[in-house]
Scaffold this motif. Sequence first.
Motif, PDB file in Angstrom:
ATOM      1  N   ILE A 177     -43.052  23.523  24.163  1.00 45.52           N
ATOM      2  CA  ILE A 177     -42.655  23.409  22.759  1.00 45.52           C
ATOM      3  C   ILE A 177     -43.660  24.191  21.923  1.00 45.52           C
ATOM      4  O   ILE A 177     -44.844  23.841  21.868  1.00 45.52           O
ATOM      5  CB  ILE A 177     -42.616  21.942  22.274  1.00 45.52           C
ATOM      6  N   GLY A 178     -43.194  25.265  21.316  1.00 43.06           N
ATOM      7  CA  GLY A 178     -44.035  26.032  20.397  1.00 43.06           C
ATOM      8  C   GLY A 178     -43.820  25.530  18.987  1.00 43.06           C
ATOM      9  O   GLY A 178     -42.759  24.986  18.653  1.00 43.06           O
ATOM     10  N   PHE A 228     -48.109  21.249  17.888  1.00 46.91           N
ATOM     11  CA  PHE A 228     -47.347  20.001  17.881  1.00 46.91           C
ATOM     12  C   PHE A 228     -46.626  19.756  19.199  1.00 46.91           C
ATOM     13  O   PHE A 228     -46.160  18.639  19.436  1.00 46.91           O
ATOM     14  CB  PHE A 228     -46.350  19.998  16.723  1.00 46.91           C
ATOM     15  N   GLY A 229     -46.539  20.753  20.047  1.00 38.51           N
ATOM     16  CA  GLY A 229     -45.932  20.540  21.353  1.00 38.51           C
ATOM     17  C   GLY A 229     -46.808  19.733  22.285  1.00 38.51           C
ATOM     18  O   GLY A 229     -46.332  19.202  23.288  1.00 38.51           O
ATOM     19  N   ASN A 251     -47.790  13.962  27.247  1.00 46.10           N
ATOM     20  CA  ASN A 251     -47.765  15.189  26.470  1.00 46.10           C
ATOM     21  C   ASN A 251     -46.320  15.419  26.045  1.00 46.10           C
ATOM     22  O   ASN A 251     -45.406  15.414  26.867  1.00 46.10           O
ATOM     23  CB  ASN A 251     -48.275  16.347  27.328  1.00 46.10           C
ATOM     24  N   ALA A 252     -46.101  15.619  24.751  1.00 44.61           N
ATOM     25  CA  ALA A 252     -44.736  15.656  24.217  1.00 44.61           C
ATOM     26  C   ALA A 252     -43.844  16.658  24.918  1.00 44.61           C
ATOM     27  O   ALA A 252     -42.681  16.358  25.236  1.00 44.61           O
ATOM     28  CB  ALA A 252     -44.777  15.957  22.720  1.00 44.61           C
ATOM     29  N   GLU A 253     -44.366  17.853  25.211  1.00 44.08           N
ATOM     30  CA  GLU A 253     -43.485  18.864  25.790  1.00 44.08           C
ATOM     31  C   GLU A 253     -43.077  18.526  27.216  1.00 44.08           C
ATOM     32  O   GLU A 253     -42.085  19.047  27.727  1.00 44.08           O
ATOM     33  CB  GLU A 253     -44.100  20.254  25.708  1.00 44.08           C
ATOM     34  N   SER A 254     -43.819  17.640  27.881  1.00 42.71           N
ATOM     35  CA  SER A 254     -43.434  17.228  29.232  1.00 42.71           C
ATOM     36  C   SER A 254     -42.199  16.337  29.223  1.00 42.71           C
ATOM     37  O   SER A 254     -41.572  16.115  30.264  1.00 42.71           O
ATOM     38  CB  SER A 254     -44.588  16.499  29.925  1.00 42.71           C
ATOM     39  N   ARG A 273     -37.135  10.797  19.481  1.00 47.75           N
ATOM     40  CA  ARG A 273     -38.454  10.135  19.518  1.00 47.75           C
ATOM     41  C   ARG A 273     -39.555  11.119  19.132  1.00 47.75           C
ATOM     42  O   ARG A 273     -40.443  10.791  18.336  1.00 47.75           O
ATOM     43  CB  ARG A 273     -38.708   9.590  20.929  1.00 47.75           C
ATOM     44  N   TYR A 274     -39.477  12.312  19.676  1.00 49.01           N
ATOM     45  CA  TYR A 274     -40.490  13.330  19.388  1.00 49.01           C
ATOM     46  C   TYR A 274     -40.449  13.767  17.925  1.00 49.01           C
ATOM     47  O   TYR A 274     -41.477  13.781  17.242  1.00 49.01           O
ATOM     48  CB  TYR A 274     -40.273  14.536  20.300  1.00 49.01           C
TER      49      TYR A 274
END
Length: 269
Positions: A158-159, A174-175, A183-186, A209-210
């Motif tokens: 997530i960029g 923010f990713g 970790n959010a992008e996972s 959620r993110y």
Amino acid sequence: MASSDASASTSQFAAIGLDLGGSSIKYGLIGTDGKLVEETFSQATTPEGAHPDDVAQVMARIISQLQQLTGDELADIPVGITVPGIVIDGVVHSAANIDKAWVGLDATAKFSALLGREVSVLNDADAAGVAEVYAGAGAVNGQPIKGSTMLLTLGTGIGSAFFRDGVLFPNVEFGHLEIDGFNAESKAAARVMREENLTWEQYIARLQRYLSHVEFLCSPDLIIIGGAISEDHEKFLPQLDLRAKIVPAKFNNAAGVLGAAQRALHPGD
């Protein structure tokens, strides 16, 4: 060294954009109207390992190819380069999927010398944000919208890019927020939908959620969703419940090239 002032050249071209990724370098020219010249948009293979010296050689060849394609010397044309890492005052401080020799490198100075022209270097997500905020989904009548705008690219990771009244706050990550111990992008990057065989309903729940957490942290007025998944925006964006307006990006693969070239023209913005 050549000036980045487009008026100093009689060329119909204003700047070159070079978008460095782990597997490819996308490139193209923008015209004096600020728009991407479609016939110049293409890509080259990133050299194995993506060492800065090897990347510079490929970029020099790309510029030569653009000169041959257009029949223009492009002598007074500045270059914008994206890097998948944190960039502060032209110095690279992290490296994702490229050689660790980039870390600590004054990329602006090195590439200006090797390419023989003015060069601006910025983070790849920031470049995509510049394109969207100045000419895409975050602009109205060619001007950035007022308020806070966030671009999120959903792909392998997530960029993110963040703007206030069109002013970039560079290198936001923010990713990599930690949400529910992960970790959010996972959990919310587009790739997990394929890797974990998620349904749209399951993926939308993770994205909700993110995005709810991101919205709580910085209260954006507009969220722009980019990445290849944005082509299917009708399948998921209407299902998200946020205060912010959320829209698909206008530019996808070309966003980094366009944003890099625009930053080359206006390096102080």
